[in-house]
Design a protein around this motif. Sequence first.
Motif, short mmCIF file in Angstrom:
data_model
loop_
_atom_site.label_atom_id
_atom_site.label_comp_id
_atom_site.label_asym_id
_atom_site.label_seq_id
_atom_site.Cartn_x
_atom_site.Cartn_y
_atom_site.Cartn_z
N ASP A 1 9.64 -54.12 -7.55
CA ASP A 1 8.73 -55.27 -7.71
C ASP A 1 8.07 -55.27 -9.08
O ASP A 1 6.95 -55.76 -9.26
CB ASP A 1 7.64 -55.23 -6.62
CG ASP A 1 8.22 -55.40 -5.23
OD1 ASP A 1 9.14 -56.20 -5.08
OD2 ASP A 1 7.73 -54.72 -4.30
N SER B 1 5.47 -55.73 -0.19
CA SER B 1 6.79 -56.37 -0.13
C SER B 1 7.64 -55.54 0.83
O SER B 1 7.25 -54.44 1.23
CB SER B 1 7.44 -56.40 -1.52
OG SER B 1 7.81 -55.09 -1.91
N PRO B 2 8.82 -56.03 1.19
CA PRO B 2 9.71 -55.19 2.02
C PRO B 2 10.03 -53.87 1.33
O PRO B 2 10.12 -52.83 2.00
CB PRO B 2 10.97 -56.07 2.16
CG PRO B 2 10.47 -57.47 2.02
CD PRO B 2 9.37 -57.39 1.00
N ASP B 3 10.20 -53.89 0.01
CA ASP B 3 10.50 -52.65 -0.71
C ASP B 3 9.32 -51.69 -0.69
O ASP B 3 9.51 -50.47 -0.65
CB ASP B 3 10.91 -52.98 -2.15
CG ASP B 3 12.28 -53.64 -2.23
OD1 ASP B 3 13.22 -53.10 -1.64
OD2 ASP B 3 12.39 -54.69 -2.88
N ILE C 1 6.98 -51.45 1.74
CA ILE C 1 6.89 -50.86 3.08
C ILE C 1 8.04 -49.87 3.31
O ILE C 1 7.89 -48.88 4.02
CB ILE C 1 6.90 -51.98 4.13
CG1 ILE C 1 5.61 -52.83 3.99
CG2 ILE C 1 6.98 -51.41 5.54
CD1 ILE C 1 5.56 -54.04 4.90
N ASN C 2 9.17 -50.13 2.69
CA ASN C 2 10.34 -49.25 2.83
C ASN C 2 10.22 -47.97 2.01
O ASN C 2 10.92 -47.00 2.25
CB ASN C 2 11.60 -50.01 2.43
CG ASN C 2 12.86 -49.20 2.65
OD1 ASN C 2 13.11 -48.72 3.76
ND2 ASN C 2 13.66 -49.03 1.60
N GLU D 1 5.81 -60.52 -1.56
CA GLU D 1 7.01 -61.03 -0.91
C GLU D 1 6.78 -61.04 0.60
O GLU D 1 6.04 -60.20 1.12
CB GLU D 1 8.22 -60.15 -1.24
CG GLU D 1 8.71 -60.20 -2.67
CD GLU D 1 9.60 -61.40 -2.94
OE1 GLU D 1 9.88 -62.17 -1.99
OE2 GLU D 1 10.02 -61.58 -4.10
N CYS E 1 6.90 -60.05 4.20
CA CYS E 1 7.23 -58.75 4.78
C CYS E 1 6.40 -58.54 6.04
O CYS E 1 5.52 -59.34 6.37
CB CYS E 1 6.98 -57.61 3.77
SG CYS E 1 5.28 -57.52 3.16
N ASP E 2 6.66 -57.44 6.72
CA ASP E 2 6.04 -57.18 8.02
C ASP E 2 4.70 -56.47 7.88
O ASP E 2 4.38 -55.57 8.64
CB ASP E 2 7.01 -56.34 8.86
CG ASP E 2 6.61 -56.28 10.32
OD1 ASP E 2 5.97 -57.23 10.81
OD2 ASP E 2 6.91 -55.26 10.98
N TRP E 3 3.89 -56.89 6.90
CA TRP E 3 2.61 -56.19 6.66
C TRP E 3 1.61 -56.39 7.78
O TRP E 3 0.70 -55.57 7.95
CB TRP E 3 2.02 -56.63 5.32
CG TRP E 3 1.53 -58.05 5.27
CD1 TRP E 3 2.25 -59.16 4.97
CD2 TRP E 3 0.20 -58.49 5.50
NE1 TRP E 3 1.46 -60.29 5.01
CE2 TRP E 3 0.20 -59.90 5.33
CE3 TRP E 3 -1.01 -57.86 5.84
CZ2 TRP E 3 -0.96 -60.67 5.50
CZ3 TRP E 3 -2.15 -58.63 6.00
CH2 TRP E 3 -2.12 -60.01 5.83
#
Length: 316
Positions: free
Chosen positions: A11, A64-66, A68-69, A98, A100-102
């Motif tokens: 990001d 972002s998804p990244d 959280i990943n 982005e 994401c599942d925050w």
Amino acid sequence: MNAFISYSHKDQEYLDMLLKHLAQVKRERLLDTWTDHEIEAGGSFNDDISNSLEQAKIFIALLSPDYINSNYCYEKEFRKAQDLNEAGKLKIVPVVVEPCDWHNTPFADLKALPKDGKPVADWSNPNTAFLNVITEIRKLLSKKEEQADFLKPEGLRSSQNKYRAQKDFDSIEKMEFVKEAFNELRSKFTEYLKEVVEVEGIKAKILENGEDTFKAILVNKNKIGVETTLIVSTSGGGEQRRNMMMLSSATYFIKFEITGSKQGQSPRFFELDYDDFHLFWKEGGFNQRNNIQELDVSSIVDLIWEDWLHSVGIEF
């Protein structure tokens, strides 16, 4: 004041945009930022990050998804920030960049930026999104001393809390205070209008955006003939100043009026006031709500915005 920025390297573009928007805040020496770019060759990655977190008063996480990943961002940096937050040493500010599942993470318990946690990527103009982020960060930095005690270095708390110097405010200081407030107000309304037109059937147009007058029209095409015009003005000069003085005894004020609504509405005022220590705003006349004594610009904008949206049948 130190801010630790936690982000996924995937990001990087969002980090670059955030740093650009923070440039003026940093220029004013309100904030220093730290990212892992500060780690020098040969430096200890873990030690430098841990030390920087210990020194930070604000933890900005670009979600972002990244992110959280990322085990490092989420499991190490954020977990450490949580411990410092629980100890009252640090404030966590999530910035959703982005989708994401925050909402299913501990970040869900915190106020996320931009407005309503809407991801930067979903805004029509990412600069508008980051302007909202910076505005909220400025609000955090400008909290009253008693509300932002956690932001002060430990060694300065007792002395700074014990002493406050009284001061007088001359006319130039008051005029500059009004000008800065109105500039911020115009900027916020411009930002809000860009967002509200994303609602189906809603149209808006700025008719005037001058130094002491802001005028815009808001139309709800979902209802027949529902459109209103907002006129916001300050204690400027000339004929406008004389006309406004007939409605308010205050020397420095912000006036707003919503025309075109079926209910009709008389002009209302926010008056500049002060005590021995600072300048502030208060709602003028007989329109004071909830016994609010002191208001900042963001509160004024929210009060006006709520009334304006309500006048065309929009709720939020």
